[in-house]
Scaffold this motif. Sequence first.
Motif, PDB file in Angstrom:
ATOM      1  N   ARG A  66       0.829  -1.213   0.000  1.00 18.51           N
ATOM      2  CA  ARG A  66       0.000   0.000   0.000  1.00 18.51           C
ATOM      3  C   ARG A  66       0.863   1.263   0.000  1.00 18.51           C
ATOM      4  O   ARG A  66       1.810   1.379   0.784  1.00 18.51           O
ATOM      5  N   PRO A  67       0.550   2.212  -0.877  1.00 17.98           N
ATOM      6  CA  PRO A  67       1.302   3.477  -0.930  1.00 17.98           C
ATOM      7  C   PRO A  67       1.170   4.241   0.387  1.00 17.98           C
ATOM      8  O   PRO A  67       0.091   4.365   0.943  1.00 17.98           O
ATOM      9  N   GLY A  68       2.293   4.721   0.887  1.00 20.77           N
ATOM     10  CA  GLY A  68       2.282   5.523   2.098  1.00 20.77           C
ATOM     11  C   GLY A  68       2.221   4.716   3.380  1.00 20.77           C
ATOM     12  O   GLY A  68       2.353   5.272   4.464  1.00 20.77           O
ATOM     13  N   GLY A  69       2.047   3.402   3.262  1.00 16.43           N
ATOM     14  CA  GLY A  69       1.935   2.578   4.455  1.00 16.43           C
ATOM     15  C   GLY A  69       3.265   2.069   4.963  1.00 16.43           C
ATOM     16  O   GLY A  69       3.329   1.411   5.995  1.00 16.43           O
ATOM     17  N   HIS A  70       4.365   2.363   4.251  1.00 10.91           N
ATOM     18  CA  HIS A  70       5.692   1.884   4.616  1.00 10.91           C
ATOM     19  C   HIS A  70       6.714   2.747   3.897  1.00 10.91           C
ATOM     20  O   HIS A  70       6.360   3.681   3.172  1.00 10.91           O
ATOM     21  N   ASP A  71       8.003   2.434   4.085  1.00  9.05           N
ATOM     22  CA  ASP A  71       9.055   3.221   3.438  1.00  9.05           C
ATOM     23  C   ASP A  71       9.756   2.443   2.329  1.00  9.05           C
ATOM     24  O   ASP A  71      10.910   2.693   2.015  1.00  9.05           O
ATOM     25  N   PHE A  72       9.035   1.487   1.700  1.00 10.70           N
ATOM     26  CA  PHE A  72       9.644   0.714   0.622  1.00 10.70           C
ATOM     27  C   PHE A  72       9.878   1.574  -0.624  1.00 10.70           C
ATOM     28  O   PHE A  72      10.838   1.371  -1.358  1.00 10.70           O
ATOM     29  N   GLY A  73       8.960   2.519  -0.879  1.00 12.80           N
ATOM     30  CA  GLY A  73       9.073   3.366  -2.059  1.00 12.80           C
ATOM     31  C   GLY A  73       8.981   2.566  -3.350  1.00 12.80           C
ATOM     32  O   GLY A  73       8.259   1.583  -3.445  1.00 12.80           O
ATOM     33  N   TRP A  74       9.774   3.008  -4.334  1.00 12.56           N
ATOM     34  CA  TRP A  74       9.753   2.370  -5.649  1.00 12.56           C
ATOM     35  C   TRP A  74      10.284   0.943  -5.616  1.00 12.56           C
ATOM     36  O   TRP A  74      10.030   0.156  -6.528  1.00 12.56           O
ATOM     37  N   ALA A  75      11.019   0.579  -4.547  1.00 18.91           N
ATOM     38  CA  ALA A  75      11.611  -0.764  -4.470  1.00 18.91           C
ATOM     39  C   ALA A  75      10.550  -1.859  -4.438  1.00 18.91           C
ATOM     40  O   ALA A  75      10.856  -3.026  -4.710  1.00 18.91           O
ATOM     41  N   VAL A  76       9.303  -1.498  -4.126  1.00 16.93           N
ATOM     42  CA  VAL A  76       8.241  -2.493  -4.078  1.00 16.93           C
ATOM     43  C   VAL A  76       7.976  -3.085  -5.464  1.00 16.93           C
ATOM     44  O   VAL A  76       7.353  -4.156  -5.595  1.00 16.93           O
ATOM     45  N   LEU A  77       8.448  -2.395  -6.517  1.00 22.81           N
ATOM     46  CA  LEU A  77       8.287  -2.930  -7.873  1.00 22.81           C
ATOM     47  C   LEU A  77       9.114  -4.204  -8.086  1.00 22.81           C
ATOM     48  O   LEU A  77       8.763  -5.039  -8.915  1.00 22.81           O
ATOM     49  N   PHE A  78      10.208  -4.353  -7.344  1.00 23.55           N
ATOM     50  CA  PHE A  78      11.063  -5.523  -7.526  1.00 23.55           C
ATOM     51  C   PHE A  78      10.348  -6.836  -7.181  1.00 23.55           C
ATOM     52  O   PHE A  78      10.357  -7.771  -7.985  1.00 23.55           O
ATOM     53  N   PRO A  79       9.721  -6.955  -5.987  1.00 18.18           N
ATOM     54  CA  PRO A  79       9.023  -8.220  -5.710  1.00 18.18           C
ATOM     55  C   PRO A  79       7.826  -8.455  -6.620  1.00 18.18           C
ATOM     56  O   PRO A  79       7.501  -9.607  -6.930  1.00 18.18           O
ATOM     57  N   LEU A  80       7.179  -7.378  -7.061  1.00 18.34           N
ATOM     58  CA  LEU A  80       6.065  -7.554  -7.996  1.00 18.34           C
ATOM     59  C   LEU A  80       6.572  -8.093  -9.339  1.00 18.34           C
ATOM     60  O   LEU A  80       5.952  -8.991  -9.938  1.00 18.34           O
ATOM     61  N   ALA A  81       7.691  -7.550  -9.824  1.00 16.70           N
ATOM     62  CA  ALA A  81       8.281  -8.051 -11.065  1.00 16.70           C
ATOM     63  C   ALA A  81       8.791  -9.477 -10.876  1.00 16.70           C
ATOM     64  O   ALA A  81       8.682 -10.318 -11.781  1.00 16.70           O
ATOM     65  N   CYS A  82       9.327  -9.767  -9.701  1.00 11.59           N
ATOM     66  CA  CYS A  82       9.796 -11.122  -9.390  1.00 11.59           C
ATOM     67  C   CYS A  82       8.638 -12.105  -9.439  1.00 11.59           C
ATOM     68  O   CYS A  82       8.771 -13.211  -9.987  1.00 11.59           O
ATOM     69  N   MET A  83       7.505 -11.712  -8.889  1.00  8.79           N
ATOM     70  CA  MET A  83       6.320 -12.568  -8.912  1.00  8.79           C
ATOM     71  C   MET A  83       5.874 -12.837 -10.348  1.00  8.79           C
ATOM     72  O   MET A  83       5.537 -13.972 -10.710  1.00  8.79           O
ATOM     73  N   ALA A  84       5.889 -11.800 -11.191  1.00 10.76           N
ATOM     74  CA  ALA A  84       5.475 -11.960 -12.589  1.00 10.76           C
ATOM     75  C   ALA A  84       6.417 -12.913 -13.327  1.00 10.76           C
ATOM     76  O   ALA A  84       5.972 -13.812 -14.055  1.00 10.76           O
ATOM     77  N   CYS A  85       7.723 -12.731 -13.148  1.00  6.75           N
ATOM     78  CA  CYS A  85       8.693 -13.607 -13.811  1.00  6.75           C
ATOM     79  C   CYS A  85       8.586 -15.035 -13.285  1.00  6.75           C
ATOM     80  O   CYS A  85       8.694 -16.004 -14.043  1.00  6.75           O
ATOM     81  N   ASN A  86       8.363 -15.166 -11.983  1.00  2.00           N
ATOM     82  CA  ASN A  86       8.228 -16.493 -11.391  1.00  2.00           C
ATOM     83  C   ASN A  86       6.998 -17.216 -11.933  1.00  2.00           C
ATOM     84  O   ASN A  86       7.012 -18.440 -12.128  1.00  2.00           O
ATOM     85  N   SER A  87       5.929 -16.471 -12.199  1.00  2.00           N
ATOM     86  CA  SER A  87       4.714 -17.073 -12.766  1.00  2.00           C
ATOM     87  C   SER A  87       4.996 -17.640 -14.155  1.00  2.00           C
ATOM     88  O   SER A  87       4.595 -18.763 -14.486  1.00  2.00           O
ATOM     89  N   ALA A  88       5.709 -16.855 -14.986  1.00  2.00           N
ATOM     90  CA  ALA A  88       6.076 -17.336 -16.318  1.00  2.00           C
ATOM     91  C   ALA A  88       7.002 -18.544 -16.213  1.00  2.00           C
ATOM     92  O   ALA A  88       6.887 -19.509 -16.980  1.00  2.00           O
ATOM     93  N   PHE A  89       7.914 -18.489 -15.253  1.00  2.00           N
ATOM     94  CA  PHE A  89       8.839 -19.604 -15.018  1.00  2.00           C
ATOM     95  C   PHE A  89       8.077 -20.877 -14.650  1.00  2.00           C
ATOM     96  O   PHE A  89       8.391 -21.972 -15.140  1.00  2.00           O
ATOM     97  N   GLN A  90       7.057 -20.752 -13.795  1.00  2.00           N
ATOM     98  CA  GLN A  90       6.283 -21.929 -13.380  1.00  2.00           C
ATOM     99  C   GLN A  90       5.503 -22.519 -14.557  1.00  2.00           C
ATOM    100  O   GLN A  90       5.402 -23.744 -14.683  1.00  2.00           O
ATOM    101  N   LEU A  91       4.947 -21.660 -15.400  1.00  2.00           N
ATOM    102  CA  LEU A  91       4.240 -22.163 -16.577  1.00  2.00           C
ATOM    103  C   LEU A  91       5.196 -22.913 -17.511  1.00  2.00           C
ATOM    104  O   LEU A  91       4.858 -23.971 -18.066  1.00  2.00           O
TER     105      LEU A  91
END
Length: 296
Positions: A145-170
């Motif tokens: 959630r935006p503003g709920g922590h101090d992750f900032g733009w770095a939160v995009l990394f785990p989201l991109a990791c999840m997307a790549c991992n999904s393609a990897f699993q398929l």
Amino acid sequence: MSVSAGKTTALTGIVCVVAAGICFAILDTITKGVVQVVPILMALWVRYLIQAVFTTLALAPRQGASLWRSRSLGLQLLRGALLVVTTLLAYLSLRYIPVGEFTAIVMVTPLTVTVLSVVLLKERVVPLQWLLVVGGFVGTLVIVRPGGHDFGWAVLFPLACMACNSAFQLLTGRLARVDNASTTHFFSGWVGALLLTLALPLIWTTVASPWLWLLMLTMGVLAATGHFLLAQAYQHAPASTLMPYLYCQVGFAVLAGWVAFSHLPDGWTLSGIGLIVACGAGSAWFTARRKSLPVA
């Protein structure tokens, strides 16, 4: 096979999955510390090299030359490269994101695969499964959630990791139809090790601390051990039985992050983590139940 023998075999698989979750949680925790001071690609190289050597020593005596004979070499190379990208994004995530939160976000992967299987493979999904998928994504939004922590733009990394991992699993599912698991496991380590070795002259940095080298070697051993335990688990029990227990890793990750870095997720984040675990495990249980029902 008797009922009691079947239960014992399934229990062995569950124990292997839980043990693998412990390995991966400790691996991610060590990784978070190491990548603060060691170049990420160098840490990746050590991890993949150890994993590749460990896998070869464990499997080659039994499999022989069949270990590296693939019926779909192109897909194996693509899968191996995709795994390197996924792991790179995981390491970038762990540099900035707490271990528990990162693990929970990545654990949305099975729910994402459900969506992709509908879009790409035209599989049928019932309304309850869609509800669980939506619940898992809501849990992810609560964590990032935006503003709920101090992750900032770095939160995009785990989201991109999840997307790549999904393609990897398929892609892993596709390869399971043509190659055995040992061959795929072999390529998983060596494709990453060779790609990163080619890049080594550009990424090499002198690491004087023996402690850091020991930690990086431990990362490789934990990665190889975790993947070996998962392979053993799937030899003892079907994926539908094991899938709910994979979510134990989230709990281990939160615990490891607390012990190593004194980080405890806040109330909102714990709610998001709980929602992801509940929806993911629920989806796995429902899928297993559907498969066990007779076809009308």
